[in-house]
Scaffold this motif. Structure first.
Motif, PDB file in Angstrom:
ATOM      1  N   ALA A  85     -18.376  17.514  57.105  1.00  0.00           N
ATOM      2  CA  ALA A  85     -17.332  17.943  57.896  1.00  0.00           C
ATOM      3  C   ALA A  85     -16.941  19.547  57.769  1.00  0.00           C
ATOM      4  CB  ALA A  85     -16.285  17.113  57.369  1.00  0.00           C
ATOM      5  N   MET A  86     -17.095  19.952  56.550  1.00  0.00           N
ATOM      6  CA  MET A  86     -16.858  21.431  56.573  1.00  0.00           C
ATOM      7  C   MET A  86     -17.937  22.307  57.714  1.00  0.00           C
ATOM      8  SD  MET A  86     -16.054  21.784  52.345  1.00  0.00           S
ATOM      9  CE  MET A  86     -15.583  23.589  52.689  1.00  0.00           C
ATOM     10  N   GLU A  87     -19.235  21.970  57.470  1.00  0.00           N
ATOM     11  CA  GLU A  87     -20.118  22.587  58.271  1.00  0.00           C
ATOM     12  C   GLU A  87     -19.591  22.457  59.658  1.00  0.00           C
ATOM     13  OE1 GLU A  87     -24.460  21.579  60.158  1.00  0.00           O
ATOM     14  OE2 GLU A  87     -23.875  20.755  58.294  1.00  0.00           O
ATOM     15  N   MET A  88     -19.127  21.476  60.396  1.00  0.00           N
ATOM     16  CA  MET A  88     -18.679  21.237  61.478  1.00  0.00           C
ATOM     17  C   MET A  88     -17.471  22.215  62.044  1.00  0.00           C
ATOM     18  SD  MET A  88     -19.411  17.201  62.236  1.00  0.00           S
ATOM     19  CE  MET A  88     -18.827  17.107  63.938  1.00  0.00           C
ATOM     20  N   ILE A  89     -16.588  22.082  61.001  1.00  0.00           N
ATOM     21  CA  ILE A  89     -15.382  23.093  61.123  1.00  0.00           C
ATOM     22  C   ILE A  89     -15.915  24.410  61.222  1.00  0.00           C
ATOM     23  CG2 ILE A  89     -13.400  23.912  60.011  1.00  0.00           C
ATOM     24  CD1 ILE A  89     -12.918  20.980  58.874  1.00  0.00           C
ATOM     25  N   SER A  90     -16.558  24.878  60.316  1.00  0.00           N
ATOM     26  CA  SER A  90     -16.981  26.304  60.263  1.00  0.00           C
ATOM     27  C   SER A  90     -17.863  26.708  61.391  1.00  0.00           C
ATOM     28  CB  SER A  90     -17.867  26.787  59.138  1.00  0.00           C
ATOM     29  OG  SER A  90     -17.181  26.399  57.870  1.00  0.00           O
ATOM     30  N   ALA A  91     -18.689  25.575  62.071  1.00  0.00           N
ATOM     31  CA  ALA A  91     -19.313  26.021  63.252  1.00  0.00           C
ATOM     32  C   ALA A  91     -18.572  26.161  64.490  1.00  0.00           C
ATOM     33  CB  ALA A  91     -20.627  24.876  63.477  1.00  0.00           C
ATOM     34  N   SER A  92     -17.474  25.474  64.516  1.00  0.00           N
ATOM     35  CA  SER A  92     -16.431  25.447  65.457  1.00  0.00           C
ATOM     36  C   SER A  92     -15.575  26.813  65.678  1.00  0.00           C
ATOM     37  CB  SER A  92     -15.386  24.243  65.489  1.00  0.00           C
ATOM     38  OG  SER A  92     -14.698  24.273  64.419  1.00  0.00           O
ATOM     39  N   ARG A  93     -15.262  27.082  64.295  1.00  0.00           N
ATOM     40  CA  ARG A  93     -14.571  28.428  64.181  1.00  0.00           C
ATOM     41  C   ARG A  93     -15.432  29.589  64.292  1.00  0.00           C
ATOM     42  NH1 ARG A  93     -10.858  27.005  58.784  1.00  0.00           N
ATOM     43  NH2 ARG A  93      -9.364  25.463  59.785  1.00  0.00           N
ATOM     44  N   ILE A  94     -16.669  29.727  64.315  1.00  0.00           N
ATOM     45  CA  ILE A  94     -17.685  30.669  64.591  1.00  0.00           C
ATOM     46  C   ILE A  94     -17.226  31.100  65.960  1.00  0.00           C
ATOM     47  CG2 ILE A  94     -19.850  31.619  64.727  1.00  0.00           C
ATOM     48  CD1 ILE A  94     -20.720  29.610  62.346  1.00  0.00           C
ATOM     49  N   VAL A  95     -17.226  30.269  66.696  1.00  0.00           N
ATOM     50  CA  VAL A  95     -17.302  30.544  68.387  1.00  0.00           C
ATOM     51  C   VAL A  95     -16.077  31.345  68.780  1.00  0.00           C
ATOM     52  CG1 VAL A  95     -17.261  29.753  70.835  1.00  0.00           C
ATOM     53  CG2 VAL A  95     -18.609  28.619  68.844  1.00  0.00           C
ATOM     54  N   LYS A  96     -14.764  30.894  67.928  1.00  0.00           N
ATOM     55  CA  LYS A  96     -13.477  31.481  68.431  1.00  0.00           C
ATOM     56  C   LYS A  96     -13.471  32.759  67.839  1.00  0.00           C
ATOM     57  CE  LYS A  96     -11.032  26.898  68.150  1.00  0.00           C
ATOM     58  NZ  LYS A  96     -10.043  26.332  67.423  1.00  0.00           N
ATOM     59  N   ALA A  97     -14.146  32.954  66.512  1.00  0.00           N
ATOM     60  CA  ALA A  97     -14.043  34.226  65.744  1.00  0.00           C
ATOM     61  C   ALA A  97     -15.025  35.440  66.722  1.00  0.00           C
ATOM     62  CB  ALA A  97     -14.558  34.062  64.602  1.00  0.00           C
ATOM     63  N   GLN A  98     -16.200  34.966  67.105  1.00  0.00           N
ATOM     64  CA  GLN A  98     -17.179  35.715  68.065  1.00  0.00           C
ATOM     65  C   GLN A  98     -16.343  36.169  69.289  1.00  0.00           C
ATOM     66  OE1 GLN A  98     -20.494  32.832  68.156  1.00  0.00           O
ATOM     67  NE2 GLN A  98     -21.513  34.956  68.057  1.00  0.00           N
ATOM     68  N   ARG A  99     -15.287  35.508  69.693  1.00  0.00           N
ATOM     69  CA  ARG A  99     -14.897  35.546  71.166  1.00  0.00           C
ATOM     70  C   ARG A  99     -13.589  36.608  70.878  1.00  0.00           C
ATOM     71  NH1 ARG A  99     -13.457  29.685  73.359  1.00  0.00           N
ATOM     72  NH2 ARG A  99     -15.675  28.995  73.971  1.00  0.00           N
TER      73      ARG A  99
END
Length: 305
Positions: free
Chosen positions: A24-38
């Motif tokens: 679950a933590m892996e999936m949450i971090s993966a989703s937040r990376i995209v927002k941070a990159q933007r």
């Protein structure tokens, strides 16, 4: 044998629960990376144009200002270290701390006193445990920083660069953060934020070798630089916070993926051991039944005689 099987089953249940958490933590971090990159990409144009404006003022005037003027014999410097508020991100924070230690040692070898400013609970805890002095610290926003957070961090640093060194001011400002290169690569880097190096600024803005137009400054070049100083420091800190946030999420996703994979391997290993223990238990029970039946048959044969 039954007790050993229960131990294996209990460990498998515990590791399975841990695996669900790390996944679950892996999936949450993966989703937040995209927002941070933007956010990183969105902050770049403003930072670039602001640096271009500072460069234009510095090259188009003879103004002496803390933003662009080198001190002949600098005696005091500040290092802003950006770490994370939370753990489970591999070597993300420790790499930034090691880079800050290298920068501090280099500055002290040059005869400068160093004030350390820290963003993130991990850096604060590290320095606190070792009883190292911290000039100021900020926590609670490293994974999702906003521009208001950058302004809050920039305030004391701007005051320090504008103050006299005899009153606790600084001559140089360095920043240590984690640069986001890709999903697999994040590098702890350091950069001198103030005074601004014109060569470095021209490389960042792509204006090196370019002939800049002449400007008239109203009311004066010094006043323009005074107005640009806080904006420049805030934008650089904000960009560093965003890059560090993206790097933190990428490092945590990678660490959690590794933990999930290791948990899966451990579950497979324990399952094999549990199956072997179950098979041994069944074999023992069959042996006991066969032995009991054989004993009963022998006893019956003896009574018939």
């Amino acid at each position: 044998m039954g007790a050993q099987l229960r131990v294996y089953k209990r460990r498998i249940r515990a590791i399975t629960a841990t695996k669900k958490i790390t996944k679950a933590m892996e999936m949450i971090s993966a989703s937040r990376i995209v927002k941070a990159q933007r956010k990183v990409a969105a902050s770049m144009p403003y930072a670039t144009e602001l640096t271009r404006a500072v460069t234009a003022v510095a090259t188009g005037s003879n103004a002496k200002h803390a933003l662009t003027t080198e001190v002949e014999t600098p005696t005091r410097a500040a290092v802003l270290l950006i770490t994370s508020d939370r753990g489970l991100a591999g070597g993300y924070s420790s790499n930034a701390i090691k880079q800050a230690d290298r920068v501090t040692e280099r500055l002290r070898s040059e005869g400068k006193e160093v004030d350390t400013y820290i963003v993130g609970r991990k850096g604060v805890a590290y320095y606190g445990f070792r009883e190292r002095k911290i000039a100021d610290s900020w926590t609670g926003f490293t994974d999702r920083p906003e521009y208001a957070d950058a302004k809050r961090v920039a305030g004391p640093l701007i005051e320090a660069i504008q103050a006299d060194t005899a009153e606790g001011g600084i001559d140089e400002l360095h920043i240590v953060y984690t640069e986001f290169v890709s999903m697999m690569t994040q590098n702890a880097v350091d950069s001198r934020m103030l005074p601004l190096s014109l060569d470095q600024a021209q490389e960042e803005t792509g204006t090196k070798g370019e002939i800049l137009p002449l400007f008239d400054f109203e009311p004066s070049a010094e006043d323009v630089l005074d107005a640009l100083l806080p904006r420049y420091v805030e934008s650089r800190i904000y960009n560093a916070l965003l890059q560090s946030a993206a790097s933190e999420h990428a490092a945590r996703r990678r660490a959690m993926k590794s933990a999930t994979d290791n948990a899966g391997d451990l579950i497979k290993s324990l399952s094999r051991l549990a199956n072997a223990a179950r098979q041994a238990e069944i074999t023992q029970e069959i042996s006991e039944i066969v032995g009991g039946a054989s004993a009963m048959a022998d006893a019956t044969a003896g009574s018939d005689k």
